[in-house]
Design an enzyme around this catalytic site. Sequence first.
Site, PDB file in Angstrom:
ATOM      1  N   VAL A  61       0.776  -1.210   0.037  1.00  0.00           N
ATOM      2  CA  VAL A  61       0.052   0.071   0.026  1.00  0.00           C
ATOM      3  C   VAL A  61       0.808   1.154   0.125  1.00  0.00           C
ATOM      4  O   VAL A  61       0.754   2.398  -0.683  1.00  0.00           O
ATOM      5  CB  VAL A  61      -1.081  -0.124   1.212  1.00  0.00           C
ATOM      6  CG1 VAL A  61      -1.637   1.444   1.305  1.00  0.00           C
ATOM      7  CG2 VAL A  61      -1.774  -1.276   1.391  1.00  0.00           C
ATOM      8  N   ASN A  81      11.614  -0.809   7.475  1.00  0.00           N
ATOM      9  CA  ASN A  81      12.704  -1.659   8.438  1.00  0.00           C
ATOM     10  C   ASN A  81      12.818  -2.782   7.190  1.00  0.00           C
ATOM     11  O   ASN A  81      13.403  -3.853   7.487  1.00  0.00           O
ATOM     12  CB  ASN A  81      12.361  -2.101   9.614  1.00  0.00           C
ATOM     13  CG  ASN A  81      10.991  -3.221   9.491  1.00  0.00           C
ATOM     14  OD1 ASN A  81      10.419  -3.239   8.564  1.00  0.00           O
ATOM     15  ND2 ASN A  81      10.783  -3.766  10.808  1.00  0.00           N
ATOM     16  N   TYR A 192      -1.998  -9.038  15.863  1.00  0.00           N
ATOM     17  CA  TYR A 192      -2.337  -8.071  14.966  1.00  0.00           C
ATOM     18  C   TYR A 192      -3.753  -7.298  15.406  1.00  0.00           C
ATOM     19  O   TYR A 192      -3.857  -6.231  15.369  1.00  0.00           O
ATOM     20  CB  TYR A 192      -2.759  -8.775  13.603  1.00  0.00           C
ATOM     21  CG  TYR A 192      -2.781  -7.738  12.272  1.00  0.00           C
ATOM     22  CD1 TYR A 192      -2.061  -7.023  11.895  1.00  0.00           C
ATOM     23  CD2 TYR A 192      -4.329  -7.846  11.793  1.00  0.00           C
ATOM     24  CE1 TYR A 192      -2.120  -6.293  10.832  1.00  0.00           C
ATOM     25  CE2 TYR A 192      -4.331  -6.922  10.436  1.00  0.00           C
ATOM     26  CZ  TYR A 192      -3.332  -6.168  10.286  1.00  0.00           C
ATOM     27  OH  TYR A 192      -3.560  -5.483   9.032  1.00  0.00           O
TER      28      TYR A 192
HETATM   29  N1  LIG Z   1      -3.543  -4.649   2.241  1.00  0.00           N
HETATM   30  C1  LIG Z   1      -4.382  -4.890   2.966  1.00  0.00           C
HETATM   31  O1  LIG Z   1      -5.528  -5.768   2.476  1.00  0.00           O
HETATM   32  C2  LIG Z   1      -4.541  -4.260   4.424  1.00  0.00           C
HETATM   33  C3  LIG Z   1      -5.880  -4.483   4.957  1.00  0.00           C
HETATM   34  C4  LIG Z   1      -6.198  -3.821   6.119  1.00  0.00           C
HETATM   35  C5  LIG Z   1      -5.030  -3.230   6.742  1.00  0.00           C
HETATM   36  N2  LIG Z   1      -4.011  -3.018   6.134  1.00  0.00           N
HETATM   37  C6  LIG Z   1      -2.950  -2.198   6.697  1.00  0.00           C
HETATM   38  O2  LIG Z   1      -2.141  -1.367   5.824  1.00  0.00           O
HETATM   39  C7  LIG Z   1      -0.737  -1.181   6.369  1.00  0.00           C
HETATM   40  C8  LIG Z   1       0.242  -1.478   4.946  1.00  0.00           C
HETATM   41  O3  LIG Z   1      -0.362  -2.739   4.700  1.00  0.00           O
HETATM   42  P1  LIG Z   1       0.389  -3.433   3.296  1.00  0.00           P
HETATM   43  O4  LIG Z   1      -0.557  -4.348   2.690  1.00  0.00           O
HETATM   44  O5  LIG Z   1       1.060  -2.327   2.599  1.00  0.00           O
HETATM   45  O6  LIG Z   1       1.536  -4.420   3.964  1.00  0.00           O
HETATM   46  P2  LIG Z   1       3.226  -4.789   3.650  1.00  0.00           P
HETATM   47  O7  LIG Z   1       3.687  -5.753   4.398  1.00  0.00           O
HETATM   48  O8  LIG Z   1       3.311  -4.707   2.104  1.00  0.00           O
HETATM   49  O9  LIG Z   1       3.692  -3.389   4.174  1.00  0.00           O
HETATM   50  C9  LIG Z   1       3.880  -2.959   5.494  1.00  0.00           C
HETATM   51  C10 LIG Z   1       5.185  -2.221   5.309  1.00  0.00           C
HETATM   52  O10 LIG Z   1       5.677  -1.940   6.747  1.00  0.00           O
HETATM   53  C11 LIG Z   1       7.018  -2.190   6.842  1.00  0.00           C
HETATM   54  N3  LIG Z   1       7.251  -2.470   8.174  1.00  0.00           N
HETATM   55  C12 LIG Z   1       6.635  -3.650   9.082  1.00  0.00           C
HETATM   56  N4  LIG Z   1       7.186  -3.461  10.314  1.00  0.00           N
HETATM   57  C13 LIG Z   1       8.008  -2.205  10.638  1.00  0.00           C
HETATM   58  C14 LIG Z   1       8.576  -1.676  11.498  1.00  0.00           C
HETATM   59  N5  LIG Z   1       8.645  -2.036  12.563  1.00  0.00           N
HETATM   60  N6  LIG Z   1       9.163  -0.642  11.355  1.00  0.00           N
HETATM   61  C15 LIG Z   1       9.428  -0.080   9.929  1.00  0.00           C
HETATM   62  N7  LIG Z   1       8.598  -0.580   8.920  1.00  0.00           N
HETATM   63  C16 LIG Z   1       8.086  -1.721   9.326  1.00  0.00           C
HETATM   64  C17 LIG Z   1       7.380  -3.431   6.149  1.00  0.00           C
HETATM   65  O11 LIG Z   1       8.626  -3.476   5.757  1.00  0.00           O
HETATM   66  C18 LIG Z   1       6.361  -3.024   4.938  1.00  0.00           C
HETATM   67  O12 LIG Z   1       7.237  -2.065   3.763  1.00  0.00           O
HETATM   68  C19 LIG Z   1      -0.635  -1.982   7.209  1.00  0.00           C
HETATM   69  O13 LIG Z   1      -0.567  -1.204   8.401  1.00  0.00           O
HETATM   70  C20 LIG Z   1      -1.958  -2.830   7.306  1.00  0.00           C
HETATM   71  O14 LIG Z   1      -2.071  -3.345   8.666  1.00  0.00           O
HETATM   72  C21 LIG Z   1      -3.825  -3.491   4.874  1.00  0.00           C
END
Ligand SMILES: NC(=O)c1ccc[n+]([C@@H]2O[C@H](COP(=O)([O-])OP(=O)(O)OC[C@H]3O[C@@H](n4cnc5c(N)ncnc54)[C@H](O)[C@@H]3O)[C@@H](O)[C@H]2O)c1
Length: 368
Positions: A61, A81, A192
């Site tokens: 995202v 990270n 989570y």
């Molecule tokens: N994709 C979905 O369907 C969805 C649905 C609901 C909520 N979300 C929320 O949207 C956000 C993005 O999700 P996504 O699908 O892009 O996931 P993703 O795993 O692709 O991206 C998450 C990013 O956060 C980084 N990250 C994780 N822990 C970290 C830390 N401690 N410090 C710094 N960086 C860190 C990861 O390296 C990654 O780049 C998240 O918070 C997720 O909970 C996503």
Amino acid sequence: MLPTTENSAPALSEDVLTVIKQLENRIHKLESGLPKKYPKVKHLPLKDRKRILITGGAGFVGSHLVDRLMLEGHEVTVVDNFFTGRKKNIEHWIGHKNFELIHHDIVNPLYIEVDQIYHLASPASPPHYMFNPVKTIKTNTLGTINVLGLAKRVGATVLVASTSEVYGDPEVHPQDENYWGHVNPIGPRSCYDEGKRVAEALCYAYAKQENVAVRVARIFNTYGPRMHINDGRVVSNFILQSLKNQPITIYGTGKQTRSFQYISDLVDGIIKLMNSNVTSPVNLGNPDEYTIEEFASVIRTLVGGSSEIVYLKSVEDDPQRRKPDILKAKKYINWSPKVQLKDGLKSTVEYFRNELIYESYKNTRTQS
Ligand SMILES: NC(=O)c1ccc[n+]([C@@H]2O[C@H](COP(=O)([O-])OP(=O)(O)OC[C@H]3O[C@@H](n4cnc5c(N)ncnc54)[C@H](O)[C@@H]3O)[C@@H](O)[C@H]2O)c1
């Protein structure tokens, strides 16, 4: 072994040719871009240009949000990270004067000057967030405290990426923002679900006590290019299984429902929410509801493979129904999703097809 004809070089398979083409394109792009060429960004006058921090900006995202905000002419800083994020997702901006990448874990404090913060850092898919549940909790609690603390110091507005998982296995359908949820606090997903619930609670504590401007997006299942290949959720599982002609595995009866929004719709929604004055949580999702069974067959048809559908034992705490009520988003931020499932899936299937080819090529190279 590649097929050969007498006195000629071995014929290359179509997959290898596709990878070569992709690599050639990449080399061409790199060579023709010296000095590096960037996508054309809008010129924003200083008064409209914002300094924007995106935590988790190298993820699925986050990287799409980076693209949109960069193209609009803002100054964007990504903090990541690289637990699930990849440099590849944002490499086209590295070196741009409006872009900065900081390799940093958000459980540690961060001191920078910004106007807006999109706080997305957190693993999002069950295999990723269950991999290290304690770290998932720390990221969503300590990480969110650090972000809200930063916002308080510099007077920034914070948007926290929450999730439909705060509703747990819901007893009301569809889920609107007034529903408090039905979450198992000690189940395998609780690191989570409860982590995000605390993140929301922290937002409102900082808003009330410290006057921090907060926005909370409750994001429902989102899909699209740049999803992690090991995402482990239905969209990627079904597409990958179909592409590999493997059985499509459904956990449980297949009658459980999900709704899926395409990434560009989500990006529209979070930017609108950030720039609105709505401080209470807002659902962002696509209300078109499919049973998992229906979804499997849509994907199979689209990919065109011959995978059979098989049913496995259901997963613990798997929500039975998921569908956002998006009246609030429609009314207060004038947002609703636009992309039809089939259109969004087409580009996602293409993306996974290329990823698979690239992975298999990398494996061949490692073995040889
Ligand atoms: N994709 C979905 O369907 C969805 C649905 C609901 C909520 N979300 C929320 O949207 C956000 C993005 O999700 P996504 O699908 O892009 O996931 P993703 O795993 O692709 O991206 C998450 C990013 O956060 C980084 N990250 C994780 N822990 C970290 C830390 N401690 N410090 C710094 N960086 C860190 C990861 O390296 C990654 O780049 C998240 O918070 C997720 O909970 C996503």
